[in-house]
Design an enzyme around this catalytic site. Structure first.
Site, PDB file in Angstrom:
ATOM      1  N   ASP A   8       0.881  -1.168   0.000  1.00 37.67           N
ATOM      2  CA  ASP A   8       0.000   0.000   0.000  1.00 37.67           C
ATOM      3  C   ASP A   8       0.917   1.216   0.000  1.00 37.67           C
ATOM      4  O   ASP A   8       1.565   1.507   1.004  1.00 37.67           O
ATOM      5  CB  ASP A   8      -0.891  -0.049   1.254  1.00 37.67           C
ATOM      6  N   LYS A  71       2.422  11.464  -3.258  1.00 39.06           N
ATOM      7  CA  LYS A  71       1.411  10.762  -4.050  1.00 39.06           C
ATOM      8  C   LYS A  71       0.500  11.764  -4.765  1.00 39.06           C
ATOM      9  O   LYS A  71      -0.041  11.472  -5.825  1.00 39.06           O
ATOM     10  CB  LYS A  71       0.598   9.867  -3.109  1.00 39.06           C
ATOM     11  N   GLU A 169      -7.358   0.562  -4.475  1.00 37.45           N
ATOM     12  CA  GLU A 169      -7.338   0.442  -3.014  1.00 37.45           C
ATOM     13  C   GLU A 169      -8.650  -0.091  -2.415  1.00 37.45           C
ATOM     14  O   GLU A 169      -8.625  -0.983  -1.569  1.00 37.45           O
ATOM     15  CB  GLU A 169      -6.958   1.790  -2.384  1.00 37.45           C
ATOM     16  N   ASP A 191     -13.256   5.029   1.495  1.00 36.69           N
ATOM     17  CA  ASP A 191     -11.823   5.134   1.810  1.00 36.69           C
ATOM     18  C   ASP A 191     -11.399   6.601   1.842  1.00 36.69           C
ATOM     19  O   ASP A 191     -11.325   7.254   0.805  1.00 36.69           O
ATOM     20  CB  ASP A 191     -11.036   4.366   0.737  1.00 36.69           C
TER      21      ASP A 191
END
Ligand code: AMP
Length: 609
Positions: A8, A71, A169, A191
């Site tokens: 992850d 990211k 994800e 999420d």
């Protein structure tokens, strides 16, 4: 069977996991100190590169050379990110469709920074298994577009990892739950992490996980909660102390960290206090959970529209959802839980640690790919529509969003001008009608078309999306039989040559990185000795002669000087010399302490009698 790990690669933290052969369950791999989370932070110190917790400690001291939340920059252009840049203390520059980060005289791309994080996780897994790890499943937000996925794959290559699958994800999260709890039904995975929000609706039936729809926002997460709080604190500081700290990089970093810590405390406590010592004054403030909730309410509510859109795309109502799964650190915020519960009318699952659930799911997918699990199958979807720009700048969609992948589509196009020999192809991604409002993925030319009247040539365009959600486009002129297939290079992204250079550089820097760590360890050791000696001098300098005292002070000065430099041997020598110079003092102090202890024991014994 070659081992594949699940990674992850998060905005805030990253983790690596595997499936335990004995129990059949996924587990995260902790570092030597037992920490599962590796902060996704990289600090470029003069002496070398630091990653994780060591880099986080540099956030305040070296804000310009410590990169976090990278990211958010992956696979994006300067245009895409320029509004967010004011929040980053490091320099971000435009560079041929992507961005670069300037650290002193060095320039790095976001995939290079992510590669440093990946490499650290790779090494962690290698230490755990005692073998080389070369393959990984890496997760990305479902809403990541093609160039963001490509950038993630590039990061893997630079780190020496073959990214065998890019996995969404939320899909990973449901896989993690799927092994243990969810047998059958429709699942909503909500999420909310540090920088991104994703919602996915999946159907689980007979071990098949089918993604029905995804939606989200790649620029919304816990970082935004922190910012809302920082803005509020800046105002409060201006009111109380008459200064605006918004342009002071170090102060902003202190504020950001303090705001995040307060936010986290407010997930469990009703109120908390913030105390931040600045040079000129110490700032103190109490804040309650409802005050924080007022600041972030708008942000939390903005996650609900994508949820409704995903439900609509899946052709479902919120009552059709059987299970709700929470992922990401920000789902620990009570207001978030309340809103999710209100929307879906269900208490969300939270048995698995929301920080770990994505990595655990990535490990499950890795195990499926390695052949370790045969009774589960994952059918993922493409999150955004893909098409070609046609006459007048209109988009012709070849693959609509939420199509199960892998998939392919073909369509015939023709020319609009007589005798046209070259046809420009423009591949776009997005949900808008006009190409200019969509994301440009690639442009290419189909040349050598035989001159024909307009409308005569038959140009077949084929889109192919692989299981990673990565697109390949080819175009062929059919009428002449002359097939001219073109491989598309993404408009945003790194060329193969770039990636190769970065792989080489990462080897070149590897040695410097080890050296940096050793230097820091030696310095830490010197710091401990300095503290001890300072304390000993304060307590016992009267116990030794003036000459000896002078020698100790000189050795201490020498050690302090060496410690601030970067010559590791010199620091070690100065530490040894320091230990030598204080041997006698230490003995005397030990004796004195022993005598003192004996004396007090004797006194105690007498008292007892
Ligand atoms: P992730 O990207 O999933 O690692 O999530 C990181 C985000 O979760 C950061 O913004 C953290 O500040 C936030 N976070 C972690 N723990 C908590 C907590 N207990 N309460 C509120 N936010 C949290």
């Amino acid at each position: 069977m070659s081992r594949i790990v699940g990674i992850d690669l998060g905005t805030t933290n990253s983790l690596v996991a595997y499936v335990d052969e004995k129990t059949g369950l996924p587990r995260v791999i902790p570092d030597r100190d037992g920490h599962a989370l590796l902060p996704s932070i990289v600090s470029f110190a003069n002496e070398g590169v630091l990653v994780g917790a060591a880099a986080r400690r540099q956030l305040v001291r070296r804000p310009e050379s410590t990169v976090y939340s990278v990211k958010r920059l992956m696979g994006r252009s300067y245009e895409d990110v320029k509004e967010e840049l004011c929040y980053f203390p490091f320099k971000v520059l435009p560079c041929e469709g992507i961005v670069k980060i300037r650290i002193g005289s060095r320039e790095v791309t976001p995939p290079e920074v992510s590669a440093i994080v990946l490499k650290s996780l790779k090494e962690r897994a290698e230490a755990h298994f005692g073998e080389t790890i070369e393959k990984a499943v890496v997760t990305v937000p479902a809403y990541f577009n093609d160039s963001q996925r490509q950038a993630t794959k590039d990061a893997g290559r630079i780190a020496g990892l073959d990214v065998v699958r890019i996995l969404n994800e939320p899909t990973a999260a449901s896989l993690a739950y799927g092994l243990q709890r969810i047998r059958e039904g429709v699942v909503a995975v909500y999420d909310l992490g540090g920088g991104t929000f994703d919602i996915s609706i999946l159907r689980v039936k007979d071990g098949v996980f089918e993604v029905l729809a995804t939606n989200g926002n790649t620029r919304l997460g816990g970082d935004d909660f922190d910012r809302a709080l920082v803005v509020w604190l800046l105002d409060d500081i201006r009111e109380k102390h008459g200064v605006y700290l918004g342009r002071d990089l170090e102060a902003m970093q202190e504020l950001r960290l303090a705001a995040e810590a307060a936010k986290i405390r407010l997930s469990s406590d009703e109120r908390t206090a913030l105390t931040i010592p600045f040079d000129a004054f110490t700032y103190h403030r109490e804040i309650t959970r409802s005050e924080l909730e007022r600041l972030i309410e708008r942000l939390v509510d903005s996650t609900l529209a994508p949820c409704r859109m995903a439900l609509a795309d899946a052709g479902l109502a919120s009552a059709d959802i059987d299970e709700v799964v929470l992922v990401g650190g920000s789902t620990r915020v009570p207001l978030v839980r309340r809103r999710v519960q209100e929307l879906f009318g269900k208490t969300p699952h939270s048995q698995l640690n929301p920080d770990e659930v994505v990595a655990l799911g990535a490990a499950v997918q890795a195990h499926i790919l390695a052949g370790g699990i045969t009774n589960m199958l994952l059918l993922d979807v493409t999150p955004l529509s893909l098409g070609i720009e046609t006459l007048g700048g209109i988009v012709s969609v070849l693959i609509p969003r939420n199509t199960t992948i892998p998939t392919n589509a073909r369509e015939l196009f023709t020319t609009s001008v007589d005798g046209q020999r070259v046809v420009d192809m423009h591949v776009v991604q997005g949900e808008r009608e006009l190409a200019k409002d969509c994301r440009s993925l690639a442009r290419f030319e189909l040349s050598g078309v035989d001159p024909m009247p307009a409308g005569m040539p038959k140009i077949e365009v084929v889109f192919l999306i692989d299981a990673n959600g990565i697109l390949q486009v080819t175009a062929t002129e059919l009428r002449t039989g002359k097939a001219a297939a073109i491989e598309v290079k993404p408009t945003y992204g790194l060329s193969d040559a770039d990636v190769e250079r970065m792989v080489e550089e990462s080897f070149a820097y590897a040695e410097a990185d080890v050296e940096a760590r050793l230097l820091i360890e030696t310095r830490n050791e010197a710091d401990t000795v300095i503290t001890h000696v300072e304390r000993a001098l304060a307590q016992g300098s009267h116990l030794v002669a003036a000459d000896e005292r002078r020698a100790i002070v000189e050795a201490l000065d020498a050690l302090r000087g060496a410690r601030d430099g970067s010559d590791r041997d010199l620091i070690r020598e100065a530490t040894t010399a320091m230990n030598h110079a204080t041997e006698h003092l230490a003995e005397i102090m030990m004796d004195a302490a022993l005598k003192g202890a004996l004396a007090s024991r004797r006194a105690g014994e007498i008292m007892e009698k």
